[in-house]
Design a protein around this motif. Sequence first.
Motif, PDB file in Angstrom:
ATOM      1  N   SER A 156       0.847  -1.191   0.000  1.00 23.77           N
ATOM      2  CA  SER A 156       0.000   0.000   0.000  1.00 23.77           C
ATOM      3  C   SER A 156       0.878   1.235   0.000  1.00 23.77           C
ATOM      4  O   SER A 156       1.919   1.271   0.641  1.00 23.77           O
ATOM      5  CB  SER A 156      -0.922   0.009   1.221  1.00 23.77           C
ATOM      6  OG  SER A 156      -1.677   1.195   1.272  1.00 23.77           O
ATOM      7  N   GLN A 157       0.423   2.254  -0.737  1.00 23.57           N
ATOM      8  CA  GLN A 157       1.157   3.512  -0.837  1.00 23.57           C
ATOM      9  C   GLN A 157       0.144   4.621  -1.090  1.00 23.57           C
ATOM     10  O   GLN A 157      -0.479   4.677  -2.153  1.00 23.57           O
ATOM     11  CB  GLN A 157       2.168   3.444  -1.978  1.00 23.57           C
ATOM     12  CG  GLN A 157       3.109   4.628  -2.071  1.00 23.57           C
ATOM     13  CD  GLN A 157       4.146   4.433  -3.161  1.00 23.57           C
ATOM     14  OE1 GLN A 157       4.219   3.385  -3.777  1.00 23.57           O
ATOM     15  NE2 GLN A 157       4.939   5.446  -3.408  1.00 23.57           N
ATOM     16  N   LEU A 158      -0.045   5.507  -0.131  1.00 23.53           N
ATOM     17  CA  LEU A 158      -1.071   6.536  -0.262  1.00 23.53           C
ATOM     18  C   LEU A 158      -0.660   7.790   0.485  1.00 23.53           C
ATOM     19  O   LEU A 158       0.286   7.795   1.265  1.00 23.53           O
ATOM     20  CB  LEU A 158      -2.432   6.031   0.242  1.00 23.53           C
ATOM     21  CG  LEU A 158      -2.498   5.527   1.696  1.00 23.53           C
ATOM     22  CD1 LEU A 158      -2.859   6.646   2.644  1.00 23.53           C
ATOM     23  CD2 LEU A 158      -3.515   4.410   1.813  1.00 23.53           C
ATOM     24  N   VAL A 159      -1.416   8.870   0.220  1.00 24.38           N
ATOM     25  CA  VAL A 159      -1.202  10.163   0.866  1.00 24.38           C
ATOM     26  C   VAL A 159      -2.512  10.585   1.513  1.00 24.38           C
ATOM     27  O   VAL A 159      -3.581  10.503   0.891  1.00 24.38           O
ATOM     28  CB  VAL A 159      -0.735  11.224  -0.149  1.00 24.38           C
ATOM     29  CG1 VAL A 159      -0.729  12.605   0.488  1.00 24.38           C
ATOM     30  CG2 VAL A 159       0.658  10.896  -0.657  1.00 24.38           C
ATOM     31  N   ARG A 160      -2.436  11.035   2.763  1.00 27.38           N
ATOM     32  CA  ARG A 160      -3.612  11.463   3.504  1.00 27.38           C
ATOM     33  C   ARG A 160      -3.489  12.950   3.827  1.00 27.38           C
ATOM     34  O   ARG A 160      -2.408  13.451   4.122  1.00 27.38           O
ATOM     35  CB  ARG A 160      -3.780  10.661   4.793  1.00 27.38           C
ATOM     36  CG  ARG A 160      -3.977   9.177   4.563  1.00 27.38           C
ATOM     37  CD  ARG A 160      -4.157   8.446   5.881  1.00 27.38           C
ATOM     38  NE  ARG A 160      -5.384   8.842   6.550  1.00 27.38           N
ATOM     39  CZ  ARG A 160      -6.570   8.288   6.324  1.00 27.38           C
ATOM     40  NH1 ARG A 160      -6.676   7.304   5.455  1.00 27.38           N
ATOM     41  NH2 ARG A 160      -7.635   8.701   6.974  1.00 27.38           N
ATOM     42  N   TYR A 161      -4.658  13.624   3.770  1.00 28.45           N
ATOM     43  CA  TYR A 161      -4.719  15.051   4.065  1.00 28.45           C
ATOM     44  C   TYR A 161      -5.981  15.317   4.883  1.00 28.45           C
ATOM     45  O   TYR A 161      -7.096  15.049   4.426  1.00 28.45           O
ATOM     46  CB  TYR A 161      -4.746  15.873   2.773  1.00 28.45           C
ATOM     47  CG  TYR A 161      -5.061  17.333   2.975  1.00 28.45           C
ATOM     48  CD1 TYR A 161      -4.200  18.154   3.696  1.00 28.45           C
ATOM     49  CD2 TYR A 161      -6.228  17.892   2.462  1.00 28.45           C
ATOM     50  CE1 TYR A 161      -4.479  19.488   3.886  1.00 28.45           C
ATOM     51  CE2 TYR A 161      -6.518  19.227   2.645  1.00 28.45           C
ATOM     52  CZ  TYR A 161      -5.652  20.019   3.361  1.00 28.45           C
ATOM     53  OH  TYR A 161      -5.930  21.343   3.555  1.00 28.45           O
ATOM     54  N   GLU A 162      -5.761  15.781   6.131  1.00 32.02           N
ATOM     55  CA  GLU A 162      -6.860  16.080   7.051  1.00 32.02           C
ATOM     56  C   GLU A 162      -7.795  14.881   7.240  1.00 32.02           C
ATOM     57  O   GLU A 162      -9.020  14.999   7.177  1.00 32.02           O
ATOM     58  CB  GLU A 162      -7.644  17.299   6.561  1.00 32.02           C
ATOM     59  CG  GLU A 162      -6.852  18.590   6.590  1.00 32.02           C
ATOM     60  CD  GLU A 162      -7.686  19.787   6.191  1.00 32.02           C
ATOM     61  OE1 GLU A 162      -8.841  19.561   5.755  1.00 32.02           O
ATOM     62  OE2 GLU A 162      -7.204  20.930   6.312  1.00 32.02           O
ATOM     63  N   GLY A 163      -7.182  13.725   7.421  1.00 31.92           N
ATOM     64  CA  GLY A 163      -7.959  12.520   7.717  1.00 31.92           C
ATOM     65  C   GLY A 163      -8.556  11.817   6.519  1.00 31.92           C
ATOM     66  O   GLY A 163      -9.177  10.751   6.682  1.00 31.92           O
ATOM     67  N   LYS A 164      -8.394  12.325   5.328  1.00 30.73           N
ATOM     68  CA  LYS A 164      -8.959  11.668   4.152  1.00 30.73           C
ATOM     69  C   LYS A 164      -7.835  11.244   3.215  1.00 30.73           C
ATOM     70  O   LYS A 164      -6.785  11.887   3.125  1.00 30.73           O
ATOM     71  CB  LYS A 164      -9.927  12.600   3.413  1.00 30.73           C
ATOM     72  CG  LYS A 164      -9.279  13.828   2.826  1.00 30.73           C
ATOM     73  CD  LYS A 164     -10.282  14.671   2.054  1.00 30.73           C
ATOM     74  CE  LYS A 164      -9.614  15.887   1.419  1.00 30.73           C
ATOM     75  NZ  LYS A 164     -10.587  16.691   0.650  1.00 30.73           N
TER      76      LYS A 164
END
Length: 329
Positions: A156-164
């Motif tokens: 898994s590889q992702l970016v989160r911003y303000e909980g989303k």
Amino acid sequence: MVLKMNFKEIFLAKYLVILFFSVKGSLGEPARVSAVLNESVFLNISNPLNESTHDIRWFKDTNIIVKLVNSSKFYYSDKKKYYLFPNGTLKIEQLLEEDGGSYKVEVFCSDGTLKEQKDITLSTVVPVPQPLLTWDCTRKQLKLTCEVKQEPKPFSQLVRYEGKSLQATKEWKSANGFWNMEYQEAKNASGKYTCIVSNSVTSKYDTKDIQCAGLDLLLILCIAGGAVVFVIILVLLIYYIRRKTMEHYEEEDGSVVADEDIPVQIYPVEDGMKQRELPRPPGHAPQRQPRQPQRPPPQSQPQAQQLAAPPRPRPRTQQRAPNRIKERT
């Protein structure tokens, strides 16, 4: 007699139910366990042991690796590799790739009956490395890139911003082995962004506080470039002025030195200077004998030394014309 028979039937039914639930793990699919390479892993049995436990056997494929007899005697195929706890848990030290595979545990009661049997499939995974989150603030949007170097590809590889979680817009693998995931957001969406990379066992992240409300990168570069050019021009101008000033001073110093180096020439009066002939008077006036030129008196010794001394540069002496001998009228 009927009561005794009923009691035996009830006891037999309860025993069968307990035996069924204790061995049902062998009838289902094997349990799956993932572990990180070069670390320790614990393989547990399903039910806790009690005092009636008599024998425990751990198998790797079809080979016995650990055996507990009479709840007190331990037998190991490799003491540095395996360790069995009294509750039946197996510990494997320094997990290697060849340690992955099928494991099985069998637990027997003191009367020799099988209390539990469990199959476990162990798989090894590579720990994820530390990811790196980079960004670029353009005029219209914010571009984020989460990169990590690992083989095989992270789970898994992702970016989160303000909980989303943000939706990736592009994915590629660079020539140097980095997996890159690109994300896009609005330009004014400043804040904390987190790049998360994980697999089935480990997880690591990189958090950056990104602010894009200031000047654009292109404008900043233009301002910085203009400032550098201005400083260079100013330095060249100062150098040119100082160079011209130094040349002017050098010319003045050279002229003064040239004047000082010119020697003062003194022309001595010749002893045999000829008398200048004057025109004859009219008539038959008797001619007068020309007066003999007078020799200059001999110079004293100090005057000779004064003439022999080097001339002074200043003040400049003017050359005096030789004395003329006047005739008597």
